[in-house]
Design a protein around this motif. Sequence first.
Motif, short mmCIF file in Angstrom:
data_model
loop_
_atom_site.label_atom_id
_atom_site.label_comp_id
_atom_site.label_asym_id
_atom_site.label_seq_id
_atom_site.Cartn_x
_atom_site.Cartn_y
_atom_site.Cartn_z
N VAL A 180 0.84 -1.21 0.00
CA VAL A 180 0.00 0.00 0.00
C VAL A 180 0.87 1.25 0.00
CG1 VAL A 180 -1.69 1.36 1.30
CG2 VAL A 180 -2.04 -1.09 1.01
N THR A 181 1.90 1.26 0.85
CA THR A 181 2.76 2.44 0.89
C THR A 181 3.65 2.55 -0.35
OG1 THR A 181 4.39 1.28 2.24
CG2 THR A 181 2.80 2.65 3.41
N ALA A 182 3.76 1.49 -1.12
CA ALA A 182 4.51 1.55 -2.39
C ALA A 182 3.58 1.93 -3.54
CB ALA A 182 5.20 0.23 -2.67
N ASP A 183 2.41 2.51 -3.19
CA ASP A 183 1.45 3.03 -4.17
C ASP A 183 0.75 1.98 -5.03
OD1 ASP A 183 0.84 6.06 -4.79
OD2 ASP A 183 2.75 5.93 -3.74
N VAL A 184 0.73 0.77 -4.55
CA VAL A 184 0.04 -0.28 -5.31
C VAL A 184 -1.49 -0.13 -5.16
CG1 VAL A 184 -0.25 -2.79 -5.54
CG2 VAL A 184 2.01 -1.83 -5.17
N GLY A 185 -1.90 0.61 -4.12
CA GLY A 185 -3.34 0.84 -3.93
C GLY A 185 -3.97 -0.29 -3.16
N ILE A 186 -5.01 0.02 -2.41
CA ILE A 186 -5.57 -0.96 -1.49
C ILE A 186 -6.22 -2.15 -2.19
CG2 ILE A 186 -7.76 0.33 -1.13
CD1 ILE A 186 -5.85 -1.52 1.64
N ASP A 187 -7.01 -1.90 -3.23
CA ASP A 187 -7.71 -3.00 -3.91
C ASP A 187 -6.73 -4.01 -4.51
OD1 ASP A 187 -9.96 -1.65 -3.26
OD2 ASP A 187 -10.41 -0.94 -5.29
N THR A 188 -5.75 -3.47 -5.20
CA THR A 188 -4.78 -4.34 -5.86
C THR A 188 -3.92 -5.07 -4.83
OG1 THR A 188 -4.80 -2.83 -7.72
CG2 THR A 188 -2.99 -4.39 -7.64
N THR A 189 -3.57 -4.36 -3.76
CA THR A 189 -2.80 -4.98 -2.69
C THR A 189 -3.56 -6.16 -2.11
OG1 THR A 189 -1.64 -2.95 -2.12
CG2 THR A 189 -1.81 -4.61 -0.39
N LEU A 190 -4.84 -5.95 -1.82
CA LEU A 190 -5.64 -7.03 -1.24
C LEU A 190 -5.74 -8.22 -2.19
CD1 LEU A 190 -8.46 -5.04 0.62
CD2 LEU A 190 -6.43 -6.17 1.58
N ALA A 191 -5.83 -7.92 -3.48
CA ALA A 191 -5.89 -9.00 -4.46
C ALA A 191 -4.59 -9.81 -4.46
CB ALA A 191 -6.17 -8.44 -5.86
N ILE A 192 -3.48 -9.10 -4.35
CA ILE A 192 -2.17 -9.78 -4.33
C ILE A 192 -2.03 -10.62 -3.05
CG2 ILE A 192 0.34 -9.44 -4.20
CD1 ILE A 192 -0.11 -6.86 -5.91
N ILE A 193 -2.37 -10.02 -1.91
CA ILE A 193 -2.26 -10.72 -0.63
C ILE A 193 -3.15 -11.97 -0.63
CG2 ILE A 193 -2.73 -10.56 1.87
CD1 ILE A 193 -0.25 -9.00 1.08
N ASP A 194 -4.33 -11.81 -1.17
CA ASP A 194 -5.27 -12.92 -1.25
C ASP A 194 -4.68 -14.09 -2.05
OD1 ASP A 194 -7.91 -13.94 -0.69
OD2 ASP A 194 -8.26 -13.78 -2.87
N ARG A 195 -4.07 -13.76 -3.16
CA ARG A 195 -3.46 -14.80 -4.00
C ARG A 195 -2.31 -15.48 -3.26
NH1 ARG A 195 -4.74 -14.09 -9.83
NH2 ARG A 195 -3.14 -15.67 -10.07
N ILE A 196 -1.54 -14.68 -2.54
CA ILE A 196 -0.40 -15.27 -1.82
C ILE A 196 -0.89 -16.16 -0.68
CG2 ILE A 196 1.58 -14.71 -0.33
CD1 ILE A 196 2.13 -12.39 -2.19
N GLU A 197 -1.92 -15.70 0.01
CA GLU A 197 -2.50 -16.52 1.09
C GLU A 197 -2.91 -17.88 0.56
OE1 GLU A 197 -5.47 -13.96 2.75
OE2 GLU A 197 -4.58 -14.09 4.76
#
Length: 301
Positions: free
Chosen positions: A38-55
């Motif tokens: 998020v702090t690297a400007d990836v944005g919250i929605d996209t960050t959550l999508a990435i985290i979800d995939r990694i989980e």
Amino acid sequence: DQGLQKTKEGFLSKITKAIAGKSSVDEEVLDDLEEALVTADVGIDTTLAIIDRIEKRVAKDKYVGTSELNKLLQEEIEEILVDASDDKHKSFDIPEGKKPYVILVVGVNGVGKTTTIGKLAYNYKQAGKSVMLGAADTFRAAAVDQLTIWSERVGVPIVKQAMGSDPSAVAFDAVQSAVSKNADVVIIDTAGRLHNKAHLMDELGKIRRVISKVIPDAPHEVLLILDGSTGQNALEQAKHFTAATDVTAMIITKLDGTAKGGVVLAIAHQFNIPVKYIGVGEKITDLIVFDKHEFVDSLFN
Ligand code: GDP
């Protein structure tokens, strides 16, 4: 390294910090990673999508050490980026039967629209195409002047009219002129004022209609220019323009001087529109074809 040094440094150091001293990927690592993205400007929605995939990957693969996390992250980020590589025309070829190839360029003032048009014209010319420019941003004298300078620099003709004239009339002229001169590509600049959506829709709609009177399936491309150094503002502009008109691809500029390049991930992911090129400097040669593998690679390696 594609001129993305600052983005890379910001991105990598945040991620490295998130996983420092941890031996496996647990809740805490994922939380830290989320914050880093998020702090690297990836944005919250996209960050959550990435985290979800990694989980999901971590759950499936049972045990994932932090040393593997970098690679995993890289793969998952590539997955969420829209692929532009199925687009065979990205390297300045003209699709068959589309001559002149009509490109409409949209975006807010100051994002690097004029510069990018100059770079595009240069690249098409380098690829052996005859190029014309259309100065349909008739609201700012400076826009026409700047585009004229670029046309001289690149050595391509420009179609323009007096300031304040009807933008769609200029667009019409430019396309007609491209047809009569048998040009390969015509690149048309438009005004980037953001009063309100209805106004923008009207204006771009009118330009599109007159262009399609000359060539029914034109414009063939509508390129939205966004300034990557504005981070989340670029996302807002993308929302605005994609709601006002059909955008076929995006160009993200000024990625050389900023640490906010993570926004490219957010834009490509959230709008499902390919990022076709990125701007990495002020020079005519500083436009590169966006390749998601290379981009992600340059963030991590
Ligand atoms: P316009 O108002 O959108 O047409 O913007 P301009 O094309 O005039 O560009 C605004 C400023 O951004 C100029 O100083 C350009 O040199 C600069 N610029 C455009 N693209 C890039 C880029 O990719 N990197 C950098 N560092 N500067 C850029």
